[in-house]
Design an enzyme around this catalytic site. Structure first.
Site, mmCIF file in Angstrom:
data_model
loop_
_atom_site.group_PDB
_atom_site.id
_atom_site.type_symbol
_atom_site.label_atom_id
_atom_site.label_comp_id
_atom_site.label_asym_id
_atom_site.label_seq_id
_atom_site.Cartn_x
_atom_site.Cartn_y
_atom_site.Cartn_z
ATOM 1 N N PHE A 116 -8.453 56.015 28.717
ATOM 2 C CA PHE A 116 -8.205 56.338 27.307
ATOM 3 C C PHE A 116 -9.531 56.523 26.580
ATOM 4 C CE2 PHE A 116 -7.912 51.604 27.479
ATOM 5 C CZ PHE A 116 -8.962 51.273 26.643
ATOM 6 N N CYS A 149 -10.129 54.767 18.272
ATOM 7 C CA CYS A 149 -9.448 53.517 17.916
ATOM 8 C C CYS A 149 -9.326 52.492 19.034
ATOM 9 C CB CYS A 149 -8.038 53.825 17.415
ATOM 10 S SG CYS A 149 -8.049 54.404 15.735
#
Ligand code: UDX
Ligand code: ADP
Length: 457
Positions: free
Chosen positions: A270, A274
Site C-alpha cells: 500500500f 494516509c
C-alpha cells in the site's frame, strides 16, 4: 435563510474535493478555500486543476464563482467565516522528537494561530486533516489563548475519501463522522456541521460521537484497512512457495460475510499519504501512553508492507539470473494506485530505488504521475527516463514491472510490446492486473503476485 459562510484552510487532496462537493450540494452556503500556496490557488481558479480526480472538474465547473471561491487572502477568509474547516497537511515528523513516527503539527498550529489573530468573533473550527488523538485539545488551547476572549467550538470531522474515487465517496459516503465536546455548546456545534451534510447524506449515515472517539476512529479505520492489505500480502508470499493462488484464496475467504470481499487484493504494497502515516501515528501514541505491545503489533503492518516491495524486487532479481545491472526495465505505473497522479508513499518509489541500486536502467511510464515521479526520483542516481508513451518505455527492455493497476494497461497491445523487447522477455505484474495465461502464450515469462510464475524455461 441567511447564507452561511464556510472557509476551508488548505486546498489539497482533502480540502479541494471536499469543499467542491459541499458547494455543489449546498447552494445556500458560500464556500471559500484558501491556501498559502499561490500557485495551487491559481490552478484551482484555472482550467488545469492542481489535482487529478475523476469527476472533480465537472463539480468545480458547476460551482466555481457561484458559491465556491479560491483565494490566498487568509485573513479575510477567517474574518468572514462562520465555520472554518482545517485541512492543512500533517505529515510524519522528519526531525527531532518522534521523528519518523509522530505527526508534524506545525502547519496545523500555524493555522490555529492565524485563526486567533484574524477572527473577531467566536467560530466553529472543524478538524478535517488526519490528526493524532487529542490534537483537538492542543488546538483548543491555542484558540482560547486569545486576548480577545473569543470562544471557539472544535469539531472533529475526519475525511474518509479515497483518492481516485473521491467524488463518489463524498457524494455517497458510507458514513460521515462528526465528533464534538459533550457540552451544550459542543452539541450545538455538532448540529451545525450535521446540517451541512444532511443536505445530501441520509441522517442515519451521519454518526456523532465525542471528540476523542472521532479522532481515533480515523486512525483506526486506516489502520484496519492497511492491516488487511498487509495480511493478504503476507499470505501472497506463502502462496508463491506453495501451489496456492492468492486470488482463489482471497475470493473464497472473502465470501464469508464476516470477512467481506473488499480490500483483499494482493499487491506490491500500500501507498498513499494516509496509511503509513496514520499507523505510525498510532504506534507513536501507543508508545506515548505506555502500551509497547500494542505499538509493536501495529508497527508490523508497516514492516510487512516494506517487506512486500523488497520481496518483489528480490523476485525480479532471482528470475533474471540474479542481475539487472545495465538491463532496461520498463516501469508501468508510478502512482500509488490507479486513477490518481499522486505518488506519496507509492511503493513504486522503493521498487525503483532498489532497482537503481542494482544498476538497472529505468524507463518509467504513468498516465498521470510522471511529473510527481520526476520529483520523487530527483535525488536518485542512475539511468532514468520518463516516457509519455508506454511503447517507448518497453522498447529494448528486458523486463516490465507493472506497479499501478491503471485500466489502460489492460488494453495495451502486448504482442507489439513483446516484439519490442529483448528476449527472454520478463513481465512482473505487481498488481495481478493482466491476463497472465495470454501473456505466457505470447512468449512472456510472467511473474504475478501470490501465484505460480508462468515461464518458458
Ligand atoms: C485511504 C482510505 O481508503 C481512505 O478512507 C482515507 O480517507 C485515506 O486513505 P487512499 O490512500 O486514497 O485512501 O487509497 P486506498 O484505496 O485506501 O488504497 C491505499 C493503498 O492500498 C493503495 O496503494 C492501494 O493500491 C493499496 N491497496 C488497496 C491494495 O494493495 N490492495 C487492496 O485490496 C486495496
Ligand atoms: P491533504 O492530502 O491532507 O489534503 P495536501 O498536502 O494535499 O494534504 O494539502 C494541504 C494544503 O495545506 C497544501 O496545499 C498547503 O499549502 C496548505 N497549507 C499548509 N499550511 C497552511 C497554512 N498555515 N495556511 C494555509 N494553507 C496551508
Amino acid at each position: 435563510m441567511t447564507t452561511k459562510k464556510i472557509l476551508c484552510i488548505g486546498a489539497g487532496y482533502v480540502g479541494g474535493p471536499t469543499m467542491a462537493v459541499i458547494a455543489d450540494r449546498c447552494p445556500q452556503y458560500q464556500i471559500t478555500v484558501v491556501d498559502l500556496n499561490e500557485k495551487r490557488i491559481a490552478a484551482w481558479n484555472s482550467d488545469e486543476l492542481p489535482i487529478y480526480e475523476p469527476g472533480l472538474e465537472e463539480v468545480v465547473a458547476r460551482c466555481r464563482n457561484r458559491n465556491l471561491f479560491y483565494s490566498t487572502d487568509i485573513p479575510k477568509g477567517i474574518r468572514e467565516a462562520d465555520i472554518i474547516f482545517v485541512s492543512v497537511n500533517t505529515p510524519t515528523k522528519t526531525f527531532g522528537c518522534g521523528a519518523g513516527r509522530a505527526a508534524d503539527l506545525q502547519y496545523l498550529e500555524k493555522t490555529a494561530r492565524a485563526i486567533v489573530e484574524y477572527a473577531d468573533e467566536g467560530k466553529i473550527v472543524v478538524e478535517k486533516s488526519t490528526l493524532p488523538v487529542r490534537t483537538a485539545q492542543a488546538m483548543s488551547r491555542i484558540l482560547h489563548s486569545n486576548p480577545k476572549g473569543l470562544k471557539f467550538q472544535i469539531i472533529s470531522n475526519p475525511e474518509f475519501l479515497a483518492e481516485g474515487t473521491a467524488i463518489n465517496d463524498l457524494e455517497n459516503p458510507d458514513r460521515v463522522l462528526i465528533g464534538g465536546m459533550e457540552t451544550p455548546e459542543g452539541q450545538r456545534a455538532i448540529e451545525e456541521v450535521v446540517a451541512i451534510y444532511a443536505n445530501w447524506v441520509p441522517r442515519e449515515r451521519i454518526i456523532t460521537t465525542n471528540l476523542w472517539s472521532s479522532e481515533l476512529t480515523k486512525l483506526v479505520s486506516n489502520a484496519l484497512l492497511a492491516q488487511r492489505v498487509s495480511s493478504v500480502n503476507s499470505i501472497s508470499a506463502l502462496c508463491e512457495k506453495t501451489e496456492a493462488n492468492i486470488n482463489e484464496v482471497t475470493a473464497a475467504a472473502g465470501r464469508d460475510s464476516r470477512i467481506g470481499a473488499k480490500f483483499l487484493k494482493a499487491s506490491i504494497g500500500f501507498g498513499g499519504s494516509c496509511f503509513k502515516k496514520d499507523i505510525l501515528n498510532l504506534v507513536y501514541l501507543c508508545g506515548y501512553y505506555g502500551l509497547p505491545e500494542v505499538a509493536e503489533y501495529w508497527e508490523q503492518v508497516v514492516r510487512m508492507n516494506d517487506y512486500q516491495a523488497r520481496r518483489f524486487v528480490g523476485n525480479m532479481l532471482a528470475a533474471m539470473f540474479n542481475t539487472v545491472a545495465d538491463k532496461k526495465i520498463a516501469i508501468l505505473g508510478f502512482a500509488f494506485k490507479a486513477n490518481t497522479g499522486d505518488t506519496r508513499e507509492s511503493p513504486a518509489i522503493a521498487v525503483c530505488c532498489q532497482l537503481l541500486e542494482e544498476h538497472a536502467r529505468l524507463r518509467i511510464h504513468d498516465p498521470k504521475a510522471l511529473g510527481n515521479a520526476r520529483l520523487d526520483l530527483e535525488d536518485a542516481e542512475g539511468d532514468i527516463s520518463y516516457c509519455e508513451d508506454p511503447y517507448d518505455a518497453v522498447k529494448g527492455a528486458h523486463a516490465i514491472a507493472l506497479l499501478t493497476e491503471w485500466d489502460s494497461f489492460r488494453k495495451l497491445d502486448f504482442r507489439r510490446i513483446y516484439d519490442l523487447m529483448e528476449k527472454p522477455a520478463f513481465l512482473f505484474d505487481g498488481r495481478n492486473l493482466l491476463d497472465h495465461r495470454k501473456l505466457y502464450e505470447i512468449g512472456f515469462n510472467v511473474y504475478p503476485i501470490g501465484q505460480k510464475a508462468l515461464t518458458h524455461f
